[in-house]
Design an enzyme around this catalytic site. Sequence first.
Site, PDB file in Angstrom:
ATOM      1  N   ALA A  73       0.833  -1.226  -0.022  1.00 45.29           N
ATOM      2  CA  ALA A  73      -0.174  -0.077   0.050  1.00 45.29           C
ATOM      3  C   ALA A  73       0.844   1.183   0.073  1.00 45.29           C
ATOM      4  O   ALA A  73       0.475   2.167  -0.761  1.00 45.29           O
ATOM      5  CB  ALA A  73      -1.034  -0.107   1.151  1.00 45.29           C
ATOM      6  N   THR A  74       1.970   1.098   0.881  1.00 45.68           N
ATOM      7  CA  THR A  74       2.891   2.231   0.761  1.00 45.68           C
ATOM      8  C   THR A  74       3.092   2.793  -0.819  1.00 45.68           C
ATOM      9  O   THR A  74       2.985   3.807  -1.127  1.00 45.68           O
ATOM     10  CB  THR A  74       3.952   2.325   1.625  1.00 45.68           C
ATOM     11  OG1 THR A  74       3.606   2.077   2.989  1.00 45.68           O
ATOM     12  CG2 THR A  74       4.930   3.504   1.333  1.00 45.68           C
ATOM     13  N   GLN A 181      -7.274  -0.591   5.207  1.00 48.36           N
ATOM     14  CA  GLN A 181      -7.620  -1.109   6.266  1.00 48.36           C
ATOM     15  C   GLN A 181      -9.268  -1.668   5.878  1.00 48.36           C
ATOM     16  O   GLN A 181      -9.740  -2.398   6.827  1.00 48.36           O
ATOM     17  CB  GLN A 181      -7.920   0.082   7.532  1.00 48.36           C
ATOM     18  CG  GLN A 181      -6.438   0.155   8.172  1.00 48.36           C
ATOM     19  CD  GLN A 181      -5.811  -0.883   8.718  1.00 48.36           C
ATOM     20  OE1 GLN A 181      -6.344  -2.036   9.188  1.00 48.36           O
ATOM     21  NE2 GLN A 181      -4.494  -0.783   8.883  1.00 48.36           N
ATOM     22  N   GLY A 202      -2.026  -6.694   0.486  1.00 44.88           N
ATOM     23  CA  GLY A 202      -2.457  -7.993   0.817  1.00 44.88           C
ATOM     24  C   GLY A 202      -2.346  -8.577   2.218  1.00 44.88           C
ATOM     25  O   GLY A 202      -3.318  -9.021   2.603  1.00 44.88           O
ATOM     26  N   HIS A 203      -1.649  -8.045   2.803  1.00 46.32           N
ATOM     27  CA  HIS A 203      -1.231  -8.753   4.191  1.00 46.32           C
ATOM     28  C   HIS A 203      -1.846  -7.941   5.431  1.00 46.32           C
ATOM     29  O   HIS A 203      -1.979  -8.386   6.507  1.00 46.32           O
ATOM     30  CB  HIS A 203       0.229  -8.269   4.760  1.00 46.32           C
ATOM     31  CG  HIS A 203       0.647  -6.876   4.979  1.00 46.32           C
ATOM     32  ND1 HIS A 203       0.660  -6.513   6.396  1.00 46.32           N
ATOM     33  CD2 HIS A 203       1.050  -5.665   4.341  1.00 46.32           C
ATOM     34  CE1 HIS A 203       0.871  -5.189   6.361  1.00 46.32           C
ATOM     35  NE2 HIS A 203       1.109  -4.734   5.267  1.00 46.32           N
ATOM     36  N   CYS A 328       5.992   6.230  23.798  1.00 46.77           N
ATOM     37  CA  CYS A 328       7.070   6.546  24.579  1.00 46.77           C
ATOM     38  C   CYS A 328       8.488   5.930  24.244  1.00 46.77           C
ATOM     39  O   CYS A 328       9.457   6.357  24.855  1.00 46.77           O
ATOM     40  CB  CYS A 328       6.789   5.865  26.026  1.00 46.77           C
ATOM     41  SG  CYS A 328       7.521   6.398  27.431  1.00 46.77           S
TER      42      CYS A 328
END
Lengths: 404, 137
Positions: A73-74, A181, A202-203, A328
């Site tokens: 997707a990136t 998503q 896919g993942h 954090c």
Amino acid sequence: MKKLIYLDNNSTTPTDPRVVETMIPYFYEKHGNAASRSHKYGWEAEEAVDYAREQVAQLIGADPKEIIFTSGATEADNLAIKGVFEMYARKGNHIITVTTEHKAVLDTCKKIEKLGGEVTYLEVNDKGLIDLDELRAAIKKNTILVSIMWANNETGVIQPVKEIGKICEENGVLFFSDATQAVGKIPVDVIENGIHLMAFTGHKMYGPKGVGALYVRRKKPRVKVTAQLDGGGHERGMRSGTLNVPAIAGFGKAAELCRLEMEQDAKRLSVLRDHLEAEFNKLEEVYVNGTTEARMPHVANISFKHVEGEGLMMTFNQNVAVSSGSACTSASLEPSYVLKALGLGDDLAHSSIRFSLGRFTTKEEVDQAIELVSNGVQHMRDLSPIWEMYKEGIDLDAVEWSEH
Amino acid sequence: MAYSEKVLEHFKHPKNVGTLDKASKTVGTGLVGAPECGDVMRLQIEVDENTNMIKDAKFKTFGCGSAIASSSLATEWLKGKTIDEAMAIDNMDIVEELALPPVKIHCSVLAEDAIKSAIKDYQEKNGIEVTVTETSH
């Protein structure tokens, strides 16, 4: 040892065994390059890719020719935004997006700004939703693209995609949606929703990592993107590079399984998710982040007030795997920008945990997680000076904290 | 990120969790950090007026595992020390003892601040000249 309960399916989903089975032959006997035209190995690989393209297209109501396979997707986000920016440079240089987008979109937009483009970042309300009137008002003569995600990765909040699609059509602006998503989890139809470009992977849908797709519309209007990788001219010239045949075959199978099983998965998971939320709501000072009206069925983003998220996770991370909105671990100490965009104070953002269920999550696992997390909240509150102060009735906002 | 064994041990079984009577003249209280930053430490010492020795120390901390471990360790170290000895505790001692990674050094700084702040509170309450110099973090 007890199994580590996996409630972090928004990060990645386990690969469905049926997907793995589909992939295996393409590592061994059918190892060909899909671009080899001169022998059976090549033909078999090409056949597998063509079939997967149909399976993927069918899941989103597209034509197979409109699917461009990418590494994920990136890459698809980058290709869509940069590709449109270059291709439509003569029409304009203005892009509209939203502050709660994934970094793959936000950082790409920042790059566009460096390249001389203009980007408007729409804000969201306390439910995580954009205001459609603000979108309308933001569209200008030089606007070429609206980039708005389908469902948010941290909160599961679903944007009014269909309405956004209409606004874009009325204004003659392209609409790109990062649907990473949403695809495979809820019905996503590119035609019904007026989508011109859409990224997914896919993942996140029980397929393998390292493969994704960009949907690029071919009719009414015909959309084009400038390739960001130069080479052999694969994928209709939009994405060069030898196709990852086993992964693509697996992606296709995953898409088919999602198409057939998503409805029952979603029904089952929303029941489990609601159960999880109802149980946590029995604890004091627990807040669900994002709207509960338009939300992914398997996601719950919850703030346990007066408890720090990362510390809380440490109480149960031997048994339950989740994500925290607290950062954090980073030097900046900045908590989730998505939750902050919803107007959450830093304290509540630091106190948040994202639970994301999946196809393989069982009722027993959810029950165990509820118990472990509730115990953890209790442990951390016993340790928390802020909880003690809250219990004593001290107004925490009136305390002069020593920022460091 | 993996935590060191010592951090995990302090986190699971924190030492000296609790509250001392902050109104008592022999008790010094330090409250440092802010909820917005993701850590708040409250560290308290009870001082024997005759010997100037810290006879008890308690803490409560809102924060990550390293913040909790740092404050738990600090209370352990404080007990039995004189005020002057307590003043000498340096955040890097905590970093070393707990094997804190660079991103968690701020937790040890906060613990040192909490110690100094508690001592300062005790000294002010008792009209003793304040020996704490402002920390500059």
